[in-house]
Design an enzyme around this catalytic site. Structure first.
Site, PDB file in Angstrom:
ATOM      1  CB  SER A  75      -0.926   0.009   1.224  1.00 12.09           C
ATOM      2  OG  SER A  75      -0.171   0.111   2.419  1.00 12.09           O
ATOM      3  N   GLY A  76       0.233   2.390  -0.115  1.00 11.92           N
ATOM      4  CA  GLY A  76       0.895   3.671   0.037  1.00 11.92           C
ATOM      5  C   GLY A  76       2.018   3.907  -0.955  1.00 11.92           C
ATOM      6  CB  ILE A  77       5.321   5.582  -0.534  1.00 14.17           C
ATOM      7  CG1 ILE A  77       4.743   6.906  -0.017  1.00 14.17           C
ATOM      8  CG2 ILE A  77       6.542   5.855  -1.404  1.00 14.17           C
ATOM      9  CD1 ILE A  77       5.675   7.649   0.926  1.00 14.17           C
ATOM     10  CG  ASP A  96       3.705  -4.933   2.844  1.00 16.35           C
ATOM     11  OD1 ASP A  96       3.315  -5.123   4.011  1.00 16.35           O
ATOM     12  OD2 ASP A  96       3.739  -3.805   2.320  1.00 16.35           O
ATOM     13  CE1 TYR A 115       8.125   7.350  10.074  1.00 18.02           C
ATOM     14  CE2 TYR A 115       8.190   9.741  10.231  1.00 18.02           C
ATOM     15  CZ  TYR A 115       8.068   8.597   9.472  1.00 18.02           C
ATOM     16  OH  TYR A 115       7.901   8.685   8.117  1.00 18.02           O
ATOM     17  CE  LYS A 132      10.828   6.333   7.772  1.00 11.72           C
ATOM     18  NZ  LYS A 132      10.972   5.275   6.740  1.00 11.72           N
ATOM     19  CB  VAL A 187       2.819  10.824   1.352  1.00  9.93           C
ATOM     20  CG1 VAL A 187       2.328  10.230   0.031  1.00  9.93           C
ATOM     21  CG2 VAL A 187       4.224  11.412   1.176  1.00  9.93           C
ATOM     22  CB  THR A 247       0.151   6.618   2.687  1.00  3.90           C
ATOM     23  OG1 THR A 247       0.567   7.001   4.011  1.00  3.90           O
ATOM     24  CG2 THR A 247       1.097   7.246   1.663  1.00  3.90           C
TER      25      THR A 247
END
Length: 256
Positions: A27-29, A48, A164, A168, A197, A199
């Site tokens: 999903s998403g990006i 995934d 988070y 990153k 984004v 998502t």
């Protein structure tokens, strides 16, 4: 009246017959990245923890060659299996989490985020780079975040957000570390740092953490394909002289 066939891709963008691994593809990006790479002709392996069947079927219906590997990136054996499935022409690590699982203690949640967002990419990228270097060519893209650049788009003092952002930032450092050791062996390692984004992950996070609209100079969040294409580009020979870069794709929320 049949449509005219599309013109051939420019050679540097053509991934026909090239094996490419994408994590976080359900999903998403990650899904958007897989869809973009399929349009460039890549032979895809999608990984995934979630069900990949819907994406696989959608891509195969469009003529793409796709293999799905469902598993948990916290499991060393699963990561080792992905590395061993080489040769890889390109590898896009899009998998990532924002916070811990329900019921985890703060310490467990921190370790969970760091394992998925940093430790798994280290294990995957280090092994994949070695295989690519033996063949003298390869392209690796690790997805970081604007939060790893500027601390994030929310002013809330959330320890989840802190973990988070730190994870990153670690991904961005890993890009530079790998690049220095890989570029001389024909392997180019780069990163992409998204901003906000639209998502499924963001929709879940936004239920509990308030994001400041003023932090979005473009006036909107990105759509997943707006990250998928830059990631896909860095998986091609069009990026043949780019290494150690973290490409900021955030609508101007971080400039530096």
């Amino acid at each position: 009246m049949p449509l005219d066939p599309l013109p051939p891709l420019p050679a540097p963008l053509d991934l026909s017959g090239r094996p490419v691994l994408v994590t976080g593809a359900a999903s998403g990006i990650g899904r958007a990245t897989a869809e973009c790479l399929a349009q460039l002709g890549a032979e895809l392996t999608l990984a995934d923890i979630a069900d990949l069947a819907p994406l696989r079927e959608a891509l195969e219906a469009k003529g793409a060659r796709v293999r799905a590997e469902q598993g948990d990136l916290r499991e060393p054996a699963f990561c080792a299996r992905l590395v061993a499935a080489a040769p890889w022409f390109a590898f896009a690590n899009v998998a990532g989490v924002f916070q811990g699982l329900p019921g985890q203690t703060p310490e467990e949640a921190f370790d969970f985020v760091m394992h998925v967002n940093v430790r798994a990419p280290v294990q995957l990228a280090a092994g994949i780079v070695e295989g690519m270097a033996e063949r003298g060519e390869g392209y690796v893209v690790l997805v970081g975040s604007a939060a790893g650049r500027n601390g994030g788009a929310s002013q809330e003092a959330s320890l989840d957000y802190a973990a988070y952002a730190a994870s990153k930032g670690g991904v961005h450092t890993l890009v530079r570390w790998l690049s220095r050791r890989a570029v001389g062996r024909g392997v180019l390692v780069n990163g992409v740092a998204p901003g906000v984004v639209r998502t499924p992950l963001f929709e879940r996070v936004a239920r509990t953490i308030r994001f400041d609209p003023a932090s979005l100079p473009a006036g909107r969040a990105a759509e997943p394909a707006e990250l998928g294409w830059p990631i896909a580009l860095m998986c091609t020979r069009a990026a043949s002289y780019t290494s150690g870069a973290v490409l900021d794709v955030n609508g101007g929320s971080f400039v530096g």
